[in-house]
Design a protein around this motif. Structure first.
Motif, mmCIF file in Angstrom:
data_model
loop_
_atom_site.group_PDB
_atom_site.id
_atom_site.type_symbol
_atom_site.label_atom_id
_atom_site.label_comp_id
_atom_site.label_asym_id
_atom_site.label_seq_id
_atom_site.Cartn_x
_atom_site.Cartn_y
_atom_site.Cartn_z
ATOM 1 N N ALA A 159 -7.828 10.352 4.962
ATOM 2 C CA ALA A 159 -6.561 9.992 5.597
ATOM 3 C C ALA A 159 -5.420 10.875 5.081
ATOM 4 O O ALA A 159 -4.547 11.297 5.849
ATOM 5 C CB ALA A 159 -6.254 8.531 5.340
ATOM 6 N N THR A 200 0.800 -1.212 0.000
ATOM 7 C CA THR A 200 0.000 0.000 0.000
ATOM 8 C C THR A 200 0.836 1.267 0.000
ATOM 9 O O THR A 200 0.344 2.318 -0.385
ATOM 10 C CB THR A 200 -0.929 0.023 1.223
ATOM 11 O OG1 THR A 200 -0.144 -0.085 2.419
ATOM 12 C CG2 THR A 200 -1.902 -1.146 1.173
ATOM 13 N N SER A 203 -10.582 -1.073 4.228
ATOM 14 C CA SER A 203 -10.249 -2.132 3.275
ATOM 15 C C SER A 203 -11.033 -3.403 3.561
ATOM 16 O O SER A 203 -11.492 -4.090 2.635
ATOM 17 C CB SER A 203 -8.743 -2.418 3.323
ATOM 18 O OG SER A 203 -8.000 -1.253 3.012
ATOM 19 N N LEU A 213 -3.751 6.392 11.662
ATOM 20 C CA LEU A 213 -4.576 6.205 10.463
ATOM 21 C C LEU A 213 -4.524 4.777 9.939
ATOM 22 O O LEU A 213 -5.305 4.436 9.042
ATOM 23 C CB LEU A 213 -4.108 7.155 9.359
ATOM 24 C CG LEU A 213 -4.360 8.645 9.599
ATOM 25 C CD1 LEU A 213 -3.756 9.459 8.465
ATOM 26 C CD2 LEU A 213 -5.846 8.937 9.713
ATOM 27 N N THR A 252 -12.238 7.459 1.894
ATOM 28 C CA THR A 252 -11.439 7.127 3.074
ATOM 29 C C THR A 252 -9.983 7.528 2.873
ATOM 30 O O THR A 252 -9.358 8.125 3.759
ATOM 31 C CB THR A 252 -11.541 5.632 3.369
ATOM 32 O OG1 THR A 252 -12.917 5.271 3.556
ATOM 33 C CG2 THR A 252 -10.763 5.273 4.626
ATOM 34 N N ASN A 253 -9.420 7.203 1.713
ATOM 35 C CA ASN A 253 -8.030 7.589 1.445
ATOM 36 C C ASN A 253 -7.869 9.104 1.387
ATOM 37 O O ASN A 253 -6.842 9.646 1.804
ATOM 38 C CB ASN A 253 -7.566 6.960 0.131
ATOM 39 C CG ASN A 253 -7.409 5.469 0.230
ATOM 40 O OD1 ASN A 253 -7.105 4.936 1.291
ATOM 41 N ND2 ASN A 253 -7.628 4.771 -0.875
ATOM 42 N N ARG A 255 -7.762 2.830 7.968
ATOM 43 C CA ARG A 255 -7.519 2.354 6.612
ATOM 44 C C ARG A 255 -7.735 0.848 6.505
ATOM 45 O O ARG A 255 -8.294 0.351 5.522
ATOM 46 C CB ARG A 255 -6.099 2.716 6.194
ATOM 47 C CG ARG A 255 -5.946 4.163 5.739
ATOM 48 C CD ARG A 255 -4.529 4.491 5.405
ATOM 49 N NE ARG A 255 -4.413 5.782 4.738
ATOM 50 C CZ ARG A 255 -3.276 6.410 4.521
ATOM 51 N NH1 ARG A 255 -2.143 5.866 4.919
ATOM 52 N NH2 ARG A 255 -3.259 7.579 3.906
#
Length: 238
Positions: free
Chosen positions: A231, A49, A179, A171, A227-228, A175
């Protein structure tokens, strides 16, 4: 029936592992305090990631902090700025060794060290080198104590790096949860297939199924993107 029992058992085992597994804070504390290199259960996910530019930026930040500490120690020992920077660069391993050659040449020949530091600083992760260049410029033009300025830069960079790592650790949980929630529709398809409901035939063989498939994929992708994005906005700049 057997496949359904196996699927239920594996789902229960995954839920128990996630519930009783180590927390983010506990894992990070163990990594910081452990003297031996042990396998980190989050390492494969981090390698998948985390992008290569992010790892290079962290490497540059760590190298800049070490360079500032080494330079401050050499200056405190009574060496001239050029000699101190030369020995500090020899003691620190930069992510790009070629970037140190113009700095070494400027330090040995009495050139523009500040300009060499600025040119060697990368766009991502070069904050420490840019601060060091500013300190060098102030120390040369105004005659300020370069050792104290460099030490202050090292302390500021280390505090910023620690804050960045704390934010990244905080975070990691959201995350991972996002996922896992994004993968739940796949688990639902597997369970429906185990019950002989033939979900793939409905999704790919009828117009309402295709509409449901497209809507679900779009909503799932939007959830991951949102979400990303949150973050990324929560992380400190630079």
């Amino acid at each position: 029936m057997t496949s359904l029992l196996l699927l239920a058992a594996s789902s229960t085992a995954c839920a128990v592992w996630l519930w009783t597994g180590p927390t983010v804070a506990a894992t990070r504390l163990h990594r910081l305090t452990s003297t031996s290199r042990v396998f980190d259960w989050r390492s494969p996910r981090r390698l998948l990631t985390r992008s290569t530019p992010a790892r290079r930026a962290d490497a540059w930040r760590h190298a800049s902090i070490e360079l500032c500490h080494a330079l401050s120690a050499e200056l405190s020992a009574g060496r001239t700025p050029g000699e101190a920077l030369t020995k500090a660069l020899a003691a620190v391993e930069l992510p790009d060794p070629e970037a140190a050659k113009p700095i070494l040449a400027a330090a040995r020949d009495g050139g523009d060290v500040a300009a060499a530091l600025l040119s060697a600083a990368p766009q991502q992760g070069g904050e420490g080198l840019r601060r060091l260049a500013a300190c060098w410029q102030v120390g040369v033009t105004a005659g300020a104590g370069l050792s104290a300025l460099v030490e202050r830069v090292a302390m500021t960079s280390r505090a910023a790096q620690a804050h960045r790592q704390d934010v990244a650790a905080q975070l990691a949980g959201p995350r991972a949860t996002a996922s896992m929630l994004a993968a739940l529709p796949v688990l639902g398809l597997l369970m429906a297939g185990a019950l002989n409901m033939r979900p793939l035939g409905f999704l790919f063989g009828s117009l309402p199924g295709a509409a449901c498939l497209l809507s679900g994929v779009a909503l799932d992708a939007c959830g991951l993107w949102w979400t990303n994005r949150m973050a990324a906005r929560a992380q400190p700049p630079g």
